[in-house]
Design an enzyme around this catalytic site. Structure first.
Site, mmCIF file in Angstrom:
data_model
loop_
_atom_site.group_PDB
_atom_site.id
_atom_site.type_symbol
_atom_site.label_atom_id
_atom_site.label_comp_id
_atom_site.label_asym_id
_atom_site.label_seq_id
_atom_site.Cartn_x
_atom_site.Cartn_y
_atom_site.Cartn_z
ATOM 1 N N GLU A 137 -5.127 -3.804 -2.251
ATOM 2 C CA GLU A 137 -6.560 -3.501 -2.155
ATOM 3 C C GLU A 137 -6.808 -2.196 -1.392
ATOM 4 O O GLU A 137 -7.848 -1.572 -1.530
ATOM 5 C CB GLU A 137 -7.313 -4.662 -1.488
ATOM 6 C CG GLU A 137 -6.975 -4.947 -0.018
ATOM 7 C CD GLU A 137 -5.683 -5.747 0.180
ATOM 8 O OE1 GLU A 137 -4.944 -5.960 -0.811
ATOM 9 O OE2 GLU A 137 -5.423 -6.154 1.329
ATOM 10 N N SER A 175 5.034 -7.067 3.434
ATOM 11 C CA SER A 175 5.600 -7.422 4.739
ATOM 12 C C SER A 175 6.370 -8.749 4.639
ATOM 13 O O SER A 175 6.124 -9.560 3.733
ATOM 14 C CB SER A 175 4.490 -7.523 5.772
ATOM 15 O OG SER A 175 3.518 -8.424 5.313
ATOM 16 N N LYS A 208 -1.178 -6.663 -9.738
ATOM 17 C CA LYS A 208 -2.183 -6.779 -8.649
ATOM 18 C C LYS A 208 -1.854 -5.705 -7.621
ATOM 19 O O LYS A 208 -0.958 -5.862 -6.798
ATOM 20 C CB LYS A 208 -2.096 -8.179 -8.029
ATOM 21 C CG LYS A 208 -3.351 -8.685 -7.346
ATOM 22 C CD LYS A 208 -3.830 -7.919 -6.141
ATOM 23 C CE LYS A 208 -3.155 -8.228 -4.847
ATOM 24 N NZ LYS A 208 -3.651 -7.372 -3.739
ATOM 25 N N GLU A 255 9.059 -4.356 13.324
ATOM 26 C CA GLU A 255 8.771 -3.262 12.381
ATOM 27 C C GLU A 255 7.493 -2.557 12.837
ATOM 28 O O GLU A 255 6.448 -3.194 12.978
ATOM 29 C CB GLU A 255 8.576 -3.813 10.959
ATOM 30 C CG GLU A 255 8.255 -2.701 9.974
ATOM 31 C CD GLU A 255 8.073 -3.165 8.530
ATOM 32 O OE1 GLU A 255 7.455 -4.215 8.309
ATOM 33 O OE2 GLU A 255 8.556 -2.459 7.628
ATOM 34 N N PHE A 283 0.805 -1.231 0.000
ATOM 35 C CA PHE A 283 0.000 0.000 0.000
ATOM 36 C C PHE A 283 0.835 1.278 0.000
ATOM 37 O O PHE A 283 0.342 2.342 -0.357
ATOM 38 C CB PHE A 283 -0.938 0.016 1.228
ATOM 39 C CG PHE A 283 -0.254 0.395 2.524
ATOM 40 C CD1 PHE A 283 0.021 1.733 2.821
ATOM 41 C CD2 PHE A 283 0.129 -0.572 3.444
ATOM 42 C CE1 PHE A 283 0.649 2.088 4.014
ATOM 43 C CE2 PHE A 283 0.760 -0.224 4.631
ATOM 44 C CZ PHE A 283 1.029 1.113 4.912
ATOM 45 N N CYS A 336 9.760 1.708 3.450
ATOM 46 C CA CYS A 336 10.576 0.547 3.835
ATOM 47 C C CYS A 336 12.026 0.970 4.055
ATOM 48 O O CYS A 336 12.824 0.203 4.569
ATOM 49 C CB CYS A 336 10.484 -0.541 2.785
ATOM 50 S SG CYS A 336 11.219 -0.040 1.245
HETATM 51 P P1 NAD Z 1 1.224 -6.772 2.970
HETATM 52 O O1 NAD Z 1 2.203 -7.874 3.055
HETATM 53 O O2 NAD Z 1 0.105 -6.760 3.958
HETATM 54 O O3 NAD Z 1 0.488 -6.757 1.537
HETATM 55 C C1 NAD Z 1 1.230 -6.707 0.328
HETATM 56 C C2 NAD Z 1 0.434 -7.389 -0.789
HETATM 57 O O4 NAD Z 1 0.237 -8.769 -0.446
HETATM 58 C C3 NAD Z 1 -0.960 -6.805 -1.016
HETATM 59 O O5 NAD Z 1 -1.182 -6.729 -2.404
HETATM 60 C C4 NAD Z 1 -1.897 -7.802 -0.350
HETATM 61 O O6 NAD Z 1 -3.157 -7.883 -1.005
HETATM 62 C C5 NAD Z 1 -1.145 -9.116 -0.455
HETATM 63 N N1 NAD Z 1 -1.355 -10.009 0.686
HETATM 64 C C6 NAD Z 1 -1.476 -9.648 1.988
HETATM 65 N N2 NAD Z 1 -1.597 -10.741 2.767
HETATM 66 C C7 NAD Z 1 -1.538 -11.814 1.946
HETATM 67 C C8 NAD Z 1 -1.589 -13.229 2.156
HETATM 68 N N3 NAD Z 1 -1.736 -13.745 3.381
HETATM 69 N N4 NAD Z 1 -1.487 -14.035 1.092
HETATM 70 C C9 NAD Z 1 -1.323 -13.526 -0.152
HETATM 71 N N5 NAD Z 1 -1.278 -12.200 -0.408
HETATM 72 C C10 NAD Z 1 -1.373 -11.353 0.623
HETATM 73 O O7 NAD Z 1 2.045 -5.403 3.012
HETATM 74 P P2 NAD Z 1 1.486 -3.914 3.137
HETATM 75 O O8 NAD Z 1 0.942 -3.705 4.517
HETATM 76 O O9 NAD Z 1 0.630 -3.597 1.979
HETATM 77 O O10 NAD Z 1 2.837 -3.072 2.958
HETATM 78 C C11 NAD Z 1 3.674 -2.696 4.019
HETATM 79 C C12 NAD Z 1 4.857 -3.623 4.121
HETATM 80 O O11 NAD Z 1 5.581 -3.613 2.901
HETATM 81 C C13 NAD Z 1 5.862 -3.201 5.192
HETATM 82 O O12 NAD Z 1 6.290 -4.345 5.865
HETATM 83 C C14 NAD Z 1 7.005 -2.579 4.392
HETATM 84 O O13 NAD Z 1 8.264 -2.625 5.024
HETATM 85 C C15 NAD Z 1 6.978 -3.436 3.175
HETATM 86 N N6 NAD Z 1 7.627 -2.789 2.046
HETATM 87 C C16 NAD Z 1 8.846 -3.248 1.656
HETATM 88 C C17 NAD Z 1 9.519 -2.650 0.618
HETATM 89 C C18 NAD Z 1 10.876 -3.135 0.197
HETATM 90 O O14 NAD Z 1 11.369 -2.673 -0.821
HETATM 91 N N7 NAD Z 1 11.496 -4.046 0.915
HETATM 92 C C19 NAD Z 1 8.946 -1.553 -0.057
HETATM 93 C C20 NAD Z 1 7.692 -1.110 0.362
HETATM 94 C C21 NAD Z 1 7.033 -1.740 1.414
#
Ligand code: NAD
Length: 488
Positions: free
Chosen positions: A175, A225, A172, A381, A148, A280
């Site tokens: 959401e 994450s 994708k 985090e 997000f 991040c």
């Molecule tokens: P998230 O893991 O909750 O969601 C990311 C994506 O995965 C979304 O599209 C979501 O629909 C999908 N998703 C979520 N749970 C799922 C599951 N159980 N099974 C399959 N798909 C699933 O992450 P978020 O809250 O949207 O983003 C924040 C996180 O992203 C933080 O931890 C941040 O550090 C990390 N991030 C990392 C980087 C990097 O370059 N390392 C960059 C940006 C964000």
């Protein structure tokens, strides 16, 4: 805004029986509803992308990049509307949203160099009359699953490279923030690309699982994450796909006594509290060394307490809300946990009230002190505007503290000593290093690196790593009968 899938060049209603409310995190108002799509949507998108592949991969790279030149121009001329949409759905300030889109455009610019970047290799006469060649060919249908916090930028670590290299693509979005990508796909729709080259599906776990399982999808990139990243990495590998998955972070910053304290404070405050700490690459754990402790503590507390918090669209706002009320509560609970485990809290951003935005998900900048290694906050985090501090007596101890962390996305140091900075960059375990830099975000020519629990995979996004990821190599050893005849 209506959130639709984009499949085979058409806007389609997803096969959804439920919706996720996209709530403006500053105003609390519903901006859109994301359809929680199904495996059927993925099947349609994969079919379209697979059908488009044969024609697209044989389109000369020189012709493929013409679409990217057009996309760059369209993104630039629509940057204000895109930035405003990012602010409305994600909460960051307009200035941060513009900077995000600028980073996206830089990736399109670099991907325009794909004809040069993807050249193969030839060695003549590896043996008499025999030549050896290495070609790069597209992987096939590729997909990206996005988080997000950068709705406009993160997909561009992958999308322009994937298609310029002859792959077809399924996006994708998160959401929580689908609107920015819908706007970007309206621009993509104007490019005149062959149908099915770029597609978009909306949804959550069911859609992600369908992408991970679909036999036509050959490569997956994920950002989110660490727990989800680990799951994606395992499951995609289980299904025989090429995969890279970027995870979470807990980025340390070390402040030495010889640092320019004014500069360090300003840059570290921007890193820790910019985008409400939801980057991040945000520093979230400050290790002061020796006499740096008191001056840095004093100045960072001042910077935290005076940061102007509000709606990102309002002029003068320096920090917006976090993504949701749920995240606000989670962050506040974590702050409470840190305090319960012995941390001091000279600046407490909990229970924030922002006049005119009573329904917003605001957490003001927060400083926690004496966050010892056994405090859960030294490793968890938080993903909010919270800077935890600890003290060390030497640069060696500071590096050891930084390396205790299971994450390895970024580590920064503030110093005027070349020797200390050199030791730090050599010994610290992280993929992105900042030396007097708070957000060491690599330009599009460089890989967006990440180590340890911040990354699962091998090749990264952006630049030449993206070329590696989105191509498969083919080595040809060839001999021609005439050469054979001449020899014998
Ligand atoms: P998230 O893991 O909750 O969601 C990311 C994506 O995965 C979304 O599209 C979501 O629909 C999908 N998703 C979520 N749970 C799922 C599951 N159980 N099974 C399959 N798909 C699933 O992450 P978020 O809250 O949207 O983003 C924040 C996180 O992203 C933080 O931890 C941040 O550090 C990390 N991030 C990392 C980087 C990097 O370059 N390392 C960059 C940006 C964000």
């Amino acid at each position: 805004m209506e959130i639709l899938n984009y499949i085979n060049g058409e806007w389609l209603k997803p096969e959804a029986s439920s919706y996720f409310e996209v709530i403006n995190p500053a105003t609390g108002q519903i901006e859109a509803k994301t359809p929680i799509g199904s495996a059927l949507d993925v099947a349609k998108a994969a079919l379209a992308a697979q059908a488009a592949l044969a024609g697209w991969k044989h389109t000369p790279a020189q012709d493929r990049i013409q679409y990217l030149f057009r996309l760059k121009t369209l993104l630039e001329s629509n940057i204000e509307q895109l930035a405003e949409t990012i602010t409305r759905e994600c909460g960051k300030t307009l200035e941060e949203a513009r900077a995000e889109m600028r980073r996206a455009i830089e990736n399109v610019e670099v991907a325009c160099g794909i004809p040069m970047m993807s050249k193969g290799e030839v060695i003549e006469d590896i043996a008499p009359g025999i030549d050896e060649l290495m070609l790069r060919q597209p992987v096939g249908v590729c997909a990206t699953i996005a988080p997000f916090n950068f709705p406009g930028m993160i997909p561009f670590w992958y999308l322009p490279y994937a298609i310029a290299l002859g792959n077809t693509y399924i996006m994708k979005p998160s959401e929580k923030v689908p609107m920015t990508m819908v706007l970007i796909f309206r621009l993509i729709d104007q490019l005149g690309l062959p149908k099915g080259v770029i597609n978009m599906v909306h949804g959550t776990k069911d859609v992600v699982d369908a992408l991970l399982e679909h036999p036509s999808v050959r490569a997956i990139t994920f950002v989110g994450s660490s727990n989800t990243a680990r799951y994606i990495y395992r499951k995609a590998a289980e299904h025989g796909k090429r995969v890279q998955a970027q995870g979470g972070a807990k980025n340390p910053v070390v402040i030495l006594p010889d640092a320019d304290m004014e500069m360090a404070t300003k840059i570290i405050a921007d890193s820790a509290f910019g985008c409400a700490g939801q980057r991040c690459l945000a520093v979230s754990w400050a290790v002061t060394v020796g006499e740096a402790r008191n001056p840095f503590l004093e100045s960072i507390c001042d910077a935290a307490a005076t940061r102007k918090v509000g709606y990102g669209l309002d002029e003068g706002t320096q920090m917006g809300p976090v993504i949701s009320r749920e995240n606000q509560q989670r962050i506040e609970q974590l702050i409470g946990l840190g305090v319960k485990n012995g941390a001091g809290i000279p600046v407490d951003g909990r229970n924030a009230k922002v006049s005119g935005y009573e329904n917003g998900a605001f957490v003001r900048p927060t400083i926690l002190t004496d966050v010892q290694p056994d405090n859960p906050l030294s490793t968890t985090e938080i993903f909010g505007p919270v800077l935890s501090m600890i003290h060390a007596t030497s640069v060696e101890e500071a590096i050891a503290l930084a390396n205790r962390n299971s994450y390895g996305n970024q580590a920064s140091i503030f110093t005027s000593s070349g020797a200390a900075a050199r030791k730090f960059r050599n010994e610290v375990e992280a993929g992105n290093i900042g030396i007097n830099i708070g957000v060491a975000a690599p330009m599009a020519q460089f890989p967006f690196s990440g180590w340890k629990d911040s990354f699962f995979g091998d090749m990264h996004g952006q630049g030449m790593d993206a070329v590696e990821f989105f191509t498969q190599k083919k080595v040809i050893v060839e001999r021609w009968p005439r050469d054979w005849a001449r020899k014998f």
